[in-house]
Design an enzyme around this catalytic site. Sequence first.
Site, PDB file in Angstrom:
ATOM      1  CE  LYS A  55      -4.183   1.841   2.136  1.00 47.15           C
ATOM      2  NZ  LYS A  55      -5.204   1.610   3.173  1.00 47.15           N
ATOM      3  NE  ARG A 105     -12.878   6.059   3.795  1.00 47.89           N
ATOM      4  CZ  ARG A 105     -11.983   5.996   4.781  1.00 47.89           C
ATOM      5  NH1 ARG A 105     -11.602   7.099   5.396  1.00 47.89           N
ATOM      6  NH2 ARG A 105     -11.460   4.855   5.144  1.00 47.89           N
ATOM      7  CD  GLU A 139     -10.901   1.786   7.279  1.00 49.50           C
ATOM      8  OE1 GLU A 139     -11.029   2.702   6.459  1.00 49.50           O
ATOM      9  OE2 GLU A 139     -10.581   0.625   6.984  1.00 49.50           O
ATOM     10  CB  ALA A 151     -17.268  -6.270   1.677  1.00 52.07           C
TER      11      ALA A 151
END
Length: 167
Positions: A55, A105, A139, A151
């Site tokens: 990442k 989000r 998160e 997902a």
Amino acid sequence: MVENWKKFLMPYEQAVSELKIKLRGMRKQYQQNNEHAPIEFVTGRVKPIDSIKEKMQRRYITEDLLEQDMQDIAGLRIMCQFVEDIHEIVGLLHQRTDMKIIEERDYVSNVKPSGYRSYHIVVEYPVQLISGEKLILAEIQIRTMSMNFWATIEHSLNYKYQGEFPE
């Protein structure tokens, strides 16, 4: 590159452990009050080193900005049964004083084009180390079990098949 990954990740492991206990404690309080618990179960993980490195490369994150730019090194997932439960959990997290919400989000109300739905909250969580307090970004993903199924499938398709989806 990070010289000692074990030392670097230790506060994140502590944050995940502590947050899992606190979130599971919320579920237990509902059960003790004989009320519907919006939390079905809680999982958590620290992102594997290989995933962090990949990442960093993909998003051009430098080592000196790693702790502030990669918000999901510590990750938790709260699973619930109903969409309404998601909103109740978000409300409960907003009331907490032991963590600070940095970003939200809402992919429940704003579904991604792929069909992905989930509610993501990035929190700043203070971990107590022998060297003092360290603020960790974590998160928290909140989703129903059916959203999680989608997902999981979407993640497999995107990473395993890289756009060439099987029938």
